[in-house]
Design a protein around this motif. Structure first.
Motif, PDB file in Angstrom:
ATOM      1  N   LEU B   3     -11.839  11.469  21.709  1.00  0.00           N
ATOM      2  CA  LEU B   3     -11.338  10.102  21.865  1.00  0.00           C
ATOM      3  C   LEU B   3     -11.676   9.609  23.251  1.00  0.00           C
ATOM      4  CD1 LEU B   3      -7.832  10.046  20.157  1.00  0.00           C
ATOM      5  CD2 LEU B   3     -10.042   9.343  19.262  1.00  0.00           C
ATOM      6  N   ARG B   4     -12.468   8.570  23.329  1.00  0.00           N
ATOM      7  CA  ARG B   4     -12.794   8.018  24.642  1.00  0.00           C
ATOM      8  C   ARG B   4     -12.002   6.746  24.870  1.00  0.00           C
ATOM      9  NH1 ARG B   4     -18.650   6.624  24.808  1.00  0.00           N
ATOM     10  NH2 ARG B   4     -17.885   5.626  26.704  1.00  0.00           N
ATOM     11  N   ARG B   5     -11.598   6.510  26.086  1.00  0.00           N
ATOM     12  CA  ARG B   5     -10.970   5.232  26.432  1.00  0.00           C
ATOM     13  C   ARG B   5     -12.061   4.271  26.858  1.00  0.00           C
ATOM     14  NH1 ARG B   5      -5.039   6.441  28.688  1.00  0.00           N
ATOM     15  NH2 ARG B   5      -4.463   7.686  26.904  1.00  0.00           N
ATOM     16  N   GLY B  44      -7.295  -6.915  11.324  1.00  0.00           N
ATOM     17  CA  GLY B  44      -7.681  -6.311  10.045  1.00  0.00           C
ATOM     18  C   GLY B  44      -8.239  -4.904  10.207  1.00  0.00           C
ATOM     19  N   VAL B  45      -7.674  -4.174  11.167  1.00  0.00           N
ATOM     20  CA  VAL B  45      -8.150  -2.794  11.374  1.00  0.00           C
ATOM     21  C   VAL B  45      -6.968  -1.831  11.370  1.00  0.00           C
ATOM     22  CG1 VAL B  45     -10.047  -3.650  12.807  1.00  0.00           C
ATOM     23  CG2 VAL B  45      -7.959  -2.785  13.899  1.00  0.00           C
ATOM     24  N   ASP B  46      -7.282  -0.558  11.251  1.00  0.00           N
ATOM     25  CA  ASP B  46      -6.268   0.490  11.348  1.00  0.00           C
ATOM     26  C   ASP B  46      -5.792   0.569  12.808  1.00  0.00           C
ATOM     27  OD1 ASP B  46      -5.201   3.211  11.827  1.00  0.00           O
ATOM     28  OD2 ASP B  46      -5.762   3.507   9.726  1.00  0.00           O
ATOM     29  N   PRO B  47      -4.457   0.596  13.032  1.00  0.00           N
ATOM     30  CA  PRO B  47      -3.933   0.654  14.404  1.00  0.00           C
ATOM     31  C   PRO B  47      -4.535   1.800  15.230  1.00  0.00           C
ATOM     32  CG  PRO B  47      -2.131   0.303  12.861  1.00  0.00           C
ATOM     33  CD  PRO B  47      -3.374   0.527  12.035  1.00  0.00           C
ATOM     34  N   ARG B  48      -4.902   2.901  14.541  1.00  0.00           N
ATOM     35  CA  ARG B  48      -5.431   4.039  15.302  1.00  0.00           C
ATOM     36  C   ARG B  48      -6.785   3.720  15.938  1.00  0.00           C
ATOM     37  NH1 ARG B  48      -4.660   8.324  10.582  1.00  0.00           N
ATOM     38  NH2 ARG B  48      -5.343   6.426   9.524  1.00  0.00           N
ATOM     39  N   LEU B  49      -7.465   2.735  15.377  1.00  0.00           N
ATOM     40  CA  LEU B  49      -8.758   2.346  15.952  1.00  0.00           C
ATOM     41  C   LEU B  49      -8.596   1.744  17.353  1.00  0.00           C
ATOM     42  CD1 LEU B  49     -11.055   0.752  13.222  1.00  0.00           C
ATOM     43  CD2 LEU B  49     -11.457   2.790  14.613  1.00  0.00           C
ATOM     44  N   ILE B  50      -7.435   1.086  17.587  1.00  0.00           N
ATOM     45  CA  ILE B  50      -7.200   0.495  18.907  1.00  0.00           C
ATOM     46  C   ILE B  50      -7.124   1.594  19.959  1.00  0.00           C
ATOM     47  CG2 ILE B  50      -5.598  -0.845  20.334  1.00  0.00           C
ATOM     48  CD1 ILE B  50      -4.878  -2.498  17.959  1.00  0.00           C
ATOM     49  N   ALA B  51      -6.326   2.629  19.644  1.00  0.00           N
ATOM     50  CA  ALA B  51      -6.224   3.750  20.575  1.00  0.00           C
ATOM     51  C   ALA B  51      -7.593   4.403  20.764  1.00  0.00           C
ATOM     52  CB  ALA B  51      -5.216   4.774  20.052  1.00  0.00           C
TER      53      ALA B  51
END
Lengths: 203, 203
Positions: B3-5, B44-51
């Motif tokens: 997971l990259r920020r 319209g995306v999965d919340p996990r995509l934000i992280a």
């Protein structure tokens, strides 16, 4: 019993408590999210007393963010003597408000609430421009009085934002006299700068 | 999977959708009340995509309100040629941002969010002053560079408030060229006005 809107005789302490709680909560939560129930709880009064003394939530907002000075006298002080010395008088008057303990809380609460609700934005605009700066510019008989008044208003509102909301460290601690001296020619400039390419707006 | 920020390769459309939704929701609800779940729903995306793409809520806020220009180049443009013509260059540059469709949304969203949360206020202050106006004033070698930078910042922030938040009717419709011409001497003034009674702050 007749319910009157606006402050009425008696209960001044209660009214002051309600107004203090309203200013704090409107500023912290914005117009929409500050409920009359929460304001009443913070003030330690029955919610019905708010309606009794002030009327609706919008009425309470207006009362809470009333300028702590007489606008007619303010316009007379700033514009009465004419364009000569105008910038210095507006700088003195506006810094008096922006550096005053209670009046600066009123101004910053008003701008903060305006950021969260159009009704509050309209009240802030009316307070700052329609009731104060526009009558001043109109009284001085300049062209483009509304635009000039609003340009002055952007600098005054921007100082509230810089000092109290963004908390810019030097603007937050600068002395009033420094700001007043720096603003004097700025307000004179906005009063007189040619704006000939600005189309007068009918609004 | 690592997971990259921060934005990463691929999914540019998704990232743009998330940033658009974040800007809109942060501006409408403030930093605290705009949830990552609601931003994800609007995008319209999965919340996990934000992280996955951006990291924490604060990281997302920073990314959403990144200035749409390169600050190093901006400082060079405004301050590089020296004090001569400075006011005109800062007026041109800042009105370019304040009248641009996307950049003005960024600025007004930033100020609006700042009114509701200290973290957002700090980010707004850093964007406007620490990364832009302070390097400009410092580069020009003036006394009281931080206070001068902040005074310029109050006028710029105040215009955002007047035009987009208070929606002052004439400031909301004035042409960019009029504001730019009116600001030129104001910025030169804040760069050079004697501030000798201002105590330099160590902050």
């Amino acid at each position: 019993m007749t319910l009157r809107r606006g402050p009425r005789g008696g209960g001044e302490d209660t009214q002051a408590k309600i107004l203090d709680a309203a200013r704090a909560l409107f500023a912290a939560r914005g117009f929409e999210d500050a409920s009359l129930r929460a304001i009443a709880a913070d003030a330690g009064v029955d919610p019905r007393l708010i309606a009794h003394y002030f009327g609706t939530k919008a009425d309470l907002f207006v009362a809470a963010f009333r300028f702590p000075f007489d606008t007619t006298a303010a316009v007379e002080y700033v514009a009465g003597p004419g364009a000569e010395g105008f910038g210095g008088r507006l700088a003195e008057f506006s810094t008096g408000i922006l550096f005053g303990e209670e009046s600066s809380r009123t101004m910053s609460g008003l701008i903060r609430a305006a950021a969260s609700h159009p009704d509050a934005a309209q009240i802030a605009r009316e307070r700052l421009v329609s009731q104060l700066l526009l009558p001043v510019a109109t009284r001085l008989g300049v062209s483009h009085a509304p635009l000039r008044a609003e340009l002055m208003g952007t600098q005054i509102a921007g100082f509230v934002v810089g000092r109290y909301i963004l908390q810019m460290p030097h603007v937050a601690t600068v002395q009033r006299s420094v700001v007043s001296a720096a603003w004097k020619p700025v307000f004179d400039h906005y009063l007189t700068v040619p704006l000939d390419c600005a189309v007068p707006q009918e609004l």
